[in-house]
Scaffold this motif. Sequence first.
Motif, PDB file in Angstrom:
ATOM      1  N   LEU A 191       0.791  -1.284  -0.174  1.00 54.48           N
ATOM      2  CA  LEU A 191       0.044   0.133  -0.008  1.00 54.48           C
ATOM      3  C   LEU A 191       0.971   1.405  -0.070  1.00 54.48           C
ATOM      4  O   LEU A 191       0.403   2.215  -0.809  1.00 54.48           O
ATOM      5  CB  LEU A 191      -1.077   0.050   1.291  1.00 54.48           C
ATOM      6  CG  LEU A 191      -2.004  -1.049   1.247  1.00 54.48           C
ATOM      7  CD1 LEU A 191      -2.887  -1.075   2.625  1.00 54.48           C
ATOM      8  CD2 LEU A 191      -2.985  -1.054   0.109  1.00 54.48           C
ATOM      9  N   LYS A 192       1.967   1.145   0.768  1.00 54.70           N
ATOM     10  CA  LYS A 192       2.830   2.332   0.712  1.00 54.70           C
ATOM     11  C   LYS A 192       3.441   2.725  -0.738  1.00 54.70           C
ATOM     12  O   LYS A 192       3.686   3.805  -1.043  1.00 54.70           O
ATOM     13  CB  LYS A 192       3.861   2.201   1.680  1.00 54.70           C
ATOM     14  CG  LYS A 192       3.585   2.375   3.319  1.00 54.70           C
ATOM     15  CD  LYS A 192       4.562   1.824   4.056  1.00 54.70           C
ATOM     16  CE  LYS A 192       4.178   1.743   5.579  1.00 54.70           C
ATOM     17  NZ  LYS A 192       5.200   1.272   6.543  1.00 54.70           N
ATOM     18  N   THR A 193       3.744   1.613  -1.320  1.00 53.49           N
ATOM     19  CA  THR A 193       4.272   1.644  -2.482  1.00 53.49           C
ATOM     20  C   THR A 193       3.225   2.304  -3.642  1.00 53.49           C
ATOM     21  O   THR A 193       3.678   3.213  -4.512  1.00 53.49           O
ATOM     22  CB  THR A 193       4.941   0.320  -3.158  1.00 53.49           C
ATOM     23  OG1 THR A 193       5.765  -0.469  -2.101  1.00 53.49           O
ATOM     24  CG2 THR A 193       5.277   0.438  -4.471  1.00 53.49           C
ATOM     25  N   LEU A 194       2.172   1.887  -3.377  1.00 59.63           N
ATOM     26  CA  LEU A 194       1.215   2.430  -4.175  1.00 59.63           C
ATOM     27  C   LEU A 194       0.631   3.769  -4.001  1.00 59.63           C
ATOM     28  O   LEU A 194      -0.055   4.547  -4.634  1.00 59.63           O
ATOM     29  CB  LEU A 194      -0.064   1.757  -4.238  1.00 59.63           C
ATOM     30  CG  LEU A 194      -0.072   0.190  -4.780  1.00 59.63           C
ATOM     31  CD1 LEU A 194      -1.312  -0.528  -4.381  1.00 59.63           C
ATOM     32  CD2 LEU A 194      -0.101   0.515  -6.471  1.00 59.63           C
ATOM     33  N   GLY A 195       1.057   4.367  -2.793  1.00 60.98           N
ATOM     34  CA  GLY A 195       0.881   5.704  -2.178  1.00 60.98           C
ATOM     35  C   GLY A 195      -0.686   5.625  -1.735  1.00 60.98           C
ATOM     36  O   GLY A 195      -1.075   6.877  -1.620  1.00 60.98           O
ATOM     37  N   VAL A 196      -1.095   4.636  -1.060  1.00 58.33           N
ATOM     38  CA  VAL A 196      -2.377   4.368  -0.624  1.00 58.33           C
ATOM     39  C   VAL A 196      -2.590   4.860   0.737  1.00 58.33           C
ATOM     40  O   VAL A 196      -1.901   3.829   1.226  1.00 58.33           O
ATOM     41  CB  VAL A 196      -3.030   3.198  -0.950  1.00 58.33           C
ATOM     42  CG1 VAL A 196      -4.509   3.102  -0.441  1.00 58.33           C
ATOM     43  CG2 VAL A 196      -3.232   3.003  -2.667  1.00 58.33           C
ATOM     44  N   PRO A 197      -3.303   5.706   1.361  1.00 58.29           N
ATOM     45  CA  PRO A 197      -3.248   5.858   2.889  1.00 58.29           C
ATOM     46  C   PRO A 197      -3.962   4.830   3.585  1.00 58.29           C
ATOM     47  O   PRO A 197      -5.058   4.093   3.097  1.00 58.29           O
ATOM     48  CB  PRO A 197      -3.997   7.211   2.932  1.00 58.29           C
ATOM     49  CG  PRO A 197      -3.780   7.804   1.622  1.00 58.29           C
ATOM     50  CD  PRO A 197      -3.894   6.546   0.463  1.00 58.29           C
ATOM     51  N   PHE A 198      -3.713   4.557   4.808  1.00 57.35           N
ATOM     52  CA  PHE A 198      -4.363   3.574   5.543  1.00 57.35           C
ATOM     53  C   PHE A 198      -4.203   3.833   6.928  1.00 57.35           C
ATOM     54  O   PHE A 198      -3.208   4.586   7.494  1.00 57.35           O
ATOM     55  CB  PHE A 198      -3.509   2.052   4.949  1.00 57.35           C
ATOM     56  CG  PHE A 198      -2.423   1.702   5.391  1.00 57.35           C
ATOM     57  CD1 PHE A 198      -1.945   1.303   6.605  1.00 57.35           C
ATOM     58  CD2 PHE A 198      -1.337   2.166   4.479  1.00 57.35           C
ATOM     59  CE1 PHE A 198      -0.675   1.240   7.012  1.00 57.35           C
ATOM     60  CE2 PHE A 198       0.010   2.116   4.609  1.00 57.35           C
ATOM     61  CZ  PHE A 198       0.264   1.371   5.973  1.00 57.35           C
TER      62      PHE A 198
END
Length: 540
Positions: free
Chosen positions: A385-392
Motif C-alpha cells: 500500500l505504501k508503494t502504491l501511495g495509498v493511505p491506511f
Amino acid sequence: QALSEIVGMGGGGGDLQEMRARPLAERRVDMHGFCNASDFQRSPYLSARGNIANIFRGSTEEGYKAYHADKYDEDKNPNGIINFGTSENKLCFDLMSKRLTQTDMNLMEPPLLQYPDWKGHMFLREEVARFLTYYCKAPAPLKAENVIVLNGCGSLFSALATVLCDPGEAVLIATPFYGGITQSVFLYGNVKLVYAYLDSKITGTSTRPFQLTVEKLEKALQDARAEGVTVRALILLNPQNPLGDIYSLSELRDYLEFAKRHELHVIVDEIYMLSVFDESATFHSVLGMDRLPDPQRTHVMWGISKDFAVSGIRFGTLYTENQDVANAVASLCYFHGVCGPVQHKVAQLLRDRGESVAPYWINQVYLRANHARLKAAHTYVTDELKTLGVPFLNRNAGFFVWIDFRKYLRTGTFEEEMLLWRRFLDNKVLLSCGKAFECSEPGWFRIIFADKTHRLQLGMQRIRKVLEEREQEILAEEKEQPCQSDQDGKADSTDEVIFVSRHQEPTCAGSSNLGDLIGLLQQQMRSSDWLQKNTAEQFA
C-alpha cells in the motif's frame, strides 16, 4: 410498516451530510443499505418479517456468494476470486488441524451425546472461566456460573439484543463497525442500531482518525432520545473491526462510566483479543479491570473463530455477572447450542497447559507462530500500500487494514464506492467497502491480510491493476474538465493523518523521538499524490 418503509427508501447512496439529515427512525430501518429494494418483489409465501429477511442483503452477501461460486485455487481455478473480504485467519490451518486431531480430542461418552445444560456443559464452562481469567488478566478468578456457551458470537448478539431490548428499541454503536451485527440484532429481535459517526478528521478531543470519544456517544444518544428512540445498550468492539483500534484502559473506563450515567447495558465484543500481533500494542480486557462501573450491566463475549483460526467451528461464550441476563439468554440457547463432542474439543483446546501452570501449547506454540505470521502478512500488505501511495490506518490487531481509496472516487459518493467495489470483484478480488460497515465517508475499504503469501501477492497485483486503471481514467477526465475543482470525496488534507503509527498509551508531548518524526514524514510523503499530479511536463 417496516417493509413498506424499506421499499420506499431505495438504495443507500449519498454522503455523510445527507445520511445524517435523515431521521434516525429511517436510518435505523435502512439496515445499512443492505436491502436491494429496487429488485424487491414481495413473496406471497412469506410473512412481512419473512420478506424483510429475504431482501436483507447487499455487497457483503453478494460478494460472499460470488466467491463461493468461483473460489481461487492455485491448481484447479487460478483465475478464481481471491477473498480479502471475509475476516478469517487462513495462516494456521497446519497448527490447528494437528492439534484438533490428537488423541485427547477424540472422546465419545454418553453425556456428550445427550441434552446438556443449555448454558453449556459445566466442564467446558469451568475451562472457559479459567482461560478468560488467565488471558484477560482478571484480578480475581472468574466464575463458571457466569459463563454461557452458544454457537458463535452472532447468536450472542441476537440473544442479548432480544433479552435487553423490546422490539423497536435500539442499541448504540460507533461507525464504522462489523456489519453482521445489524442482522444479528434485527432479524430476530427487531432491535435497531443508533450510530455514533466517526470520521477520519482529527478535530476537537480526537487525537487519531476515527477515534471514539464520549462526546460522540453523548451526541448520538441525545439525538436518538430527541426523536423518541429508546436506547437500551452500547456495543463496544475491542479490538475494533474494521479499524483495528485497541482501547486504552482510560478509554474503556470512560465508555463504561458514560453507559452507567445513562443506565445502558454494555456489550463488549473481545473476539480478537489474542490476535494482537505486535509486542508494542497492549490489549486491555474489560474483565481485567480492577472495578467495573456497573457490573450488572456489563456483558463480555469472546469466541475461538478468530483467535484460533477456526471460523467453521461455531463457538462463542458470554461472561456476565447478571444472573437474570444469563438465565434469559440461556432460554434461547435451546436454538443456539453447541453439540457435545465440539464442547469436549473446545475444553481440551483451552485447557492445554502442558507441564506449566499457564497454557503451554497455546502460548509456546500456537500464539507465538500465529502472531509472527500475522505480523509478516500485515507488513507485506502495508508495504504494498505504501508503494502504491495509498493511505491506511496502521494498527496491530485483527486481520484487517482500513484503507483510504477516496482519491480513486471522482465524485465521492457511496454509489461510486460501490462501482469501485464491483470493479475489484470483476478483477477477481473480493474486498469489503465502507458502506458495509456504515462508514460515514465514501471511499474507505477493508482488506483482510491473514492469508498465505501466494494469495496475498496475486490479490495485491489485481488490486494494483484496478487502481492504476482508475487513476488513468481520472486523469483523462480531469483533462477533459480542467476547471473542475477537487471533490470532497477525494483524498484531502486528512492524508497526512492516515498513515498513522501504532496507537500507544498517551504520553507527554516531549517524549516523541526524532526517528518517529522522520518515519511519519516519510509516510506522509509516500501518501501524497502531489508529486504525481504536478509533474514537470504539466508545469511546462
